[in-house]
Motif scaffolding. Structure first.
Motif, mmCIF file in Angstrom:
data_model
loop_
_atom_site.group_PDB
_atom_site.id
_atom_site.type_symbol
_atom_site.label_atom_id
_atom_site.label_comp_id
_atom_site.label_asym_id
_atom_site.label_seq_id
_atom_site.Cartn_x
_atom_site.Cartn_y
_atom_site.Cartn_z
ATOM 1 N N SER A 1 -9.598 25.669 -86.311
ATOM 2 C CA SER A 1 -10.440 25.265 -85.483
ATOM 3 C C SER A 1 -11.521 26.247 -85.172
ATOM 4 C CB SER A 1 -9.914 25.277 -83.751
ATOM 5 O OG SER A 1 -8.781 24.205 -83.981
ATOM 6 N N GLY A 2 -11.729 27.290 -85.999
ATOM 7 C CA GLY A 2 -12.718 28.344 -85.847
ATOM 8 C C GLY A 2 -12.464 29.319 -85.098
ATOM 9 N N LEU A 3 -11.342 29.357 -84.463
ATOM 10 C CA LEU A 3 -10.944 30.682 -83.464
ATOM 11 C C LEU A 3 -10.297 31.772 -84.265
ATOM 12 C CD1 LEU A 3 -9.696 28.183 -80.678
ATOM 13 C CD2 LEU A 3 -12.124 29.051 -80.960
ATOM 14 N N ALA A 4 -11.112 32.381 -84.916
ATOM 15 C CA ALA A 4 -10.450 33.469 -85.700
ATOM 16 C C ALA A 4 -9.743 34.773 -85.008
ATOM 17 C CB ALA A 4 -11.708 34.090 -86.677
ATOM 18 N N ASN A 5 -10.356 35.097 -84.116
ATOM 19 C CA ASN A 5 -9.699 36.249 -83.273
ATOM 20 C C ASN A 5 -8.328 35.746 -82.545
ATOM 21 O OD1 ASN A 5 -11.508 37.772 -83.728
ATOM 22 N ND2 ASN A 5 -12.744 37.521 -81.854
ATOM 23 N N GLN A 6 -8.135 34.385 -82.186
ATOM 24 C CA GLN A 6 -7.124 33.854 -81.409
ATOM 25 C C GLN A 6 -5.923 33.741 -82.780
ATOM 26 O OE1 GLN A 6 -7.315 30.436 -79.037
ATOM 27 N NE2 GLN A 6 -9.380 31.161 -77.840
ATOM 28 N N ALA A 7 -6.467 33.175 -83.916
ATOM 29 C CA ALA A 7 -5.555 33.090 -85.109
ATOM 30 C C ALA A 7 -4.859 34.462 -85.510
ATOM 31 C CB ALA A 7 -6.341 32.590 -86.173
ATOM 32 N N LEU B 1 0.875 35.158 -93.669
ATOM 33 C CA LEU B 1 0.220 33.965 -93.335
ATOM 34 C C LEU B 1 -1.257 34.595 -92.972
ATOM 35 C CD1 LEU B 1 2.449 31.900 -90.973
ATOM 36 C CD2 LEU B 1 1.577 31.337 -93.530
ATOM 37 N N ILE B 2 -1.545 35.854 -92.989
ATOM 38 C CA ILE B 2 -2.958 36.458 -92.559
ATOM 39 C C ILE B 2 -3.933 36.158 -93.904
ATOM 40 C CG2 ILE B 2 -2.481 38.690 -93.616
ATOM 41 C CD1 ILE B 2 -4.539 37.811 -90.650
ATOM 42 N N ALA B 3 -3.260 35.967 -94.756
ATOM 43 C CA ALA B 3 -4.302 35.529 -96.101
ATOM 44 C C ALA B 3 -4.939 34.160 -95.885
ATOM 45 C CB ALA B 3 -3.441 35.608 -97.376
ATOM 46 N N PRO B 4 -4.214 32.948 -95.588
ATOM 47 C CA PRO B 4 -4.790 31.809 -95.241
ATOM 48 C C PRO B 4 -5.591 31.893 -94.154
ATOM 49 C CG PRO B 4 -2.446 31.566 -95.147
ATOM 50 C CD PRO B 4 -2.680 32.626 -95.906
ATOM 51 N N VAL B 5 -5.274 32.658 -93.031
ATOM 52 C CA VAL B 5 -6.040 32.792 -91.872
ATOM 53 C C VAL B 5 -7.407 33.224 -92.102
ATOM 54 C CG1 VAL B 5 -5.752 33.897 -89.575
ATOM 55 C CG2 VAL B 5 -4.000 32.567 -90.340
ATOM 56 N N ALA B 6 -7.216 34.539 -92.984
ATOM 57 C CA ALA B 6 -8.618 35.140 -93.350
ATOM 58 C C ALA B 6 -9.606 34.203 -94.127
ATOM 59 C CB ALA B 6 -8.331 36.309 -94.203
ATOM 60 N N LEU B 7 -9.058 33.384 -94.895
ATOM 61 C CA LEU B 7 -9.979 32.337 -95.535
ATOM 62 C C LEU B 7 -10.433 31.078 -94.612
ATOM 63 C CD1 LEU B 7 -7.830 31.686 -98.779
ATOM 64 C CD2 LEU B 7 -9.847 32.670 -98.625
ATOM 65 N N MET B 8 -9.513 30.883 -93.596
ATOM 66 C CA MET B 8 -9.992 29.902 -92.626
ATOM 67 C C MET B 8 -11.234 30.534 -91.684
ATOM 68 S SD MET B 8 -6.334 28.779 -91.014
ATOM 69 C CE MET B 8 -5.299 27.887 -92.067
ATOM 70 N N ALA B 9 -11.123 31.851 -91.348
ATOM 71 C CA ALA B 9 -11.950 32.641 -90.747
ATOM 72 C C ALA B 9 -13.261 32.536 -91.269
ATOM 73 C CB ALA B 9 -11.716 34.096 -90.420
ATOM 74 N N ALA B 10 -13.217 33.046 -92.750
ATOM 75 C CA ALA B 10 -14.476 32.829 -93.455
ATOM 76 C C ALA B 10 -15.066 31.547 -93.958
ATOM 77 C CB ALA B 10 -14.138 33.667 -95.152
ATOM 78 N N VAL B 11 -14.319 30.410 -93.695
ATOM 79 C CA VAL B 11 -14.844 28.949 -93.918
ATOM 80 C C VAL B 11 -15.412 28.788 -92.325
ATOM 81 C CG1 VAL B 11 -14.253 26.734 -93.986
ATOM 82 C CG2 VAL B 11 -13.120 28.422 -95.729
ATOM 83 N N SER B 12 -14.880 28.957 -91.322
ATOM 84 C CA SER B 12 -15.512 28.977 -90.004
ATOM 85 C C SER B 12 -16.802 29.439 -90.073
ATOM 86 C CB SER B 12 -14.654 29.280 -88.930
ATOM 87 O OG SER B 12 -14.374 30.924 -88.871
ATOM 88 N N GLN B 13 -17.018 30.680 -90.566
ATOM 89 C CA GLN B 13 -18.455 31.580 -90.713
ATOM 90 C C GLN B 13 -19.239 30.781 -91.479
ATOM 91 O OE1 GLN B 13 -19.173 33.645 -88.274
ATOM 92 N NE2 GLN B 13 -17.188 33.382 -87.305
#
Length: 450
Positions: free
Chosen positions: A201-207, A224-236
């Motif tokens: 959903s693009g909520l990097a800090n909550q993730a 899971l921080i690895a895919p979460v980091a990629l999600m954060a990069a994609v959201s930006q």
């Protein structure tokens, strides 16, 4: 002229395209409203079934399910949690002995529940399961919106609705049994699905926050921080490699800070015994109580002087997939996170059926891969045999004395092999679909890897 006449005249003046679009919008609104009602009915029904069983059959639950090694492990047992809370209430550190090995976050929560009737504890477990199902449903909706652009030309897809996703999770027998056994793994599962939902959903800090909480509850979700980091990069929307690496590094730094802050807080309250009784205990697999994993039998049989080496080998096998899996499926971090959840379920030191239930709950999000699976019959049968034979062989070994540990361990090997087969099949299906999307001319060809 009356108002009704004016509206009719305006409607008559509308072009056919406008009328069609208006009708489609109304139909979409009705469909969404009906889907929300179905989802609400699923959540209420699933929660009611759990609560009725917990309230109406407390003896069956406490005497049978609490002690099942397939459902409760030394790091998720409700009985051990109750003992830890009892020690804490009497001003004794629960981490001094060899009983309590769970996160202080759970200790704080259940100290509050301890002064309330048991009904409130049952409601908390039921509510957590319902929240997991609701989060999976919301995750399915977000994923469906984002996957519209990535389709194979000419493909006809059946998309699982959010209510169907929630139904498959809530009414999975493994999920129901895990909740009835009051395994504390459900709290880790809630943090995991919340982290994945916040990430997509693009909520990097909550993730990041939810991932840190999940890591403190169960250790292994830290990968899971690895895919979460990629999600954060994609959201930006960072596409340049320099900015992508910088964004990932920032996410990892935030995660390290969050986990470090929680660790320092717990050490200040409970001392270093907390770390030795939770993280160190899990990494060393110090309690070799039988479970549905691979560690216990192997380390019972091995000589003590070789144990440190194989501790490192086994733990690295479970944790080393985080970076390669996440990077290979960097275009779909949610899929990478799902793969890592499955790897954790198969290779962690203290697994249970609850870990598999979460992995199976995430699989319907990727219904587009169903037609690409080549070994679904094999993996399904392996999992069914593993789940079905484990209680039988345990009964033969422990209760009747006509079997031995090899019986039960053989069932766990089948169970783990079923999960690994499913993981390989799922990864291959994803790669084949990506090939069909980028090179549709190869759809009718057989891919041979040399």
């Amino acid at each position: 002229m009356s108002a009704d006449s004016e509206q009719n005249a305006a409607a008559a003046e509308q072009s056919p395209d406008t009328v069609i679009i208006t009708a489609l919008k109304r139909q979409l609104l009705r469909t969404e409203a009906a889907e929300r009602r179905r989802l609400l009915r699923v959540l209420i029904t699933g929660s009611a079934i759990r609560l009725i069983i917990l309230v109406a059959f407390p003896d069956l639950v406490s005497h049978y399910l609490f002690s099942r090694v397939e459902l409760s492990t030394p790091v998720t047992s409700y009985k051990r949690l109750v003992e830890g809370v009892h020690l804490s209430i009497h001003n004794t550190s629960p981490y001094d002995g060899g009983i309590f090995h769970q996160s202080p976050l759970l200790l704080i929560l259940f100290r509050i529940l301890h002064v309330l009737p048991d009904l409130f504890t049952n409601i908390v477990y039921v509510a957590v399961d319902a929240m997991i199902a609701l989060t999976l449903a919301k995750l399915a909706a977000v994923k469906a919106d984002k996957s519209k652009s990535s389709r194979v030309p000419g493909e006809i897809r059946f998309v699982c609705t959010p209510s169907a996703i929630a139904t498959m999770y809530l009414f999975n027998p493994l999920t129901v049994a895990t909740t009835l056994a009051k395994s504390t793994i459900v709290f880790s599962h809630l943090a995991i699905v919340s982290a994945l939902y916040a990430g997509v959903s693009g909520l990097a800090n909550q993730a990041i926050m939810f991932t840190a909480v999940a890591a403190h509850l169960s250790l292994y979700p830290a990968v899971l921080i690895a895919p979460v980091a990629l999600m954060a990069a994609v959201s930006q929307k960072q596409t340049q490699q320099r900015w992508l690496v910088g964004n990932i590094a920032l996410t990892l730094a935030k995660f390290a800070f969050a986990t470090g802050a929680l660790h320092l807080l717990f050490v200040a309250v409970f001392g270093t015994q907390y770390f030795m009784a939770t993280v160190d205990f899990t990494l060393r697999a110090a309690d070799l109580q039988p479970n549905v994993g691979l560690f216990w039998y192997f380390f019972i049989e091995i000589f003590d002087e070789f144990r440190p080496f194989f501790y490192v080998v086994f733990q690295l096998t479970a944790l080393a997939f985080a970076v390669p899996v996440s990077w290979r499926f960097r275009d779909d971090p949610l899929f990478a996170g799902t793969m890592l959840v499955g790897i954790i379920s198969a290779l962690k030191s203290y697994p249970s059926w609850g870990d598999l239930s979460l992995f199976l709950g995430l699989l319907p999000l990727f219904e587009e891969l169903t037609k690409y699976l080549q070994y679904s019959f094999l993996s399904t049968n392996l999992l069914m045999y593993g789940v079905g034979l484990a209680p039988v062989f345990w009964h033969l070994w422990i209760e009747l004395g006509t079997g031995n540990a090899n019986f039960f361990y053989a069932a766990t090997l089948v169970y783990v092999f079923g999960q690994i087969t499913l993981l390989f099949d799922l990864g291959s299906a994803k790669l084949r679909r990506e090939l069909d999307i980028h090179h549709p001319e190869t759809r009718t060809r057989t891919v041979i890897q040399e």
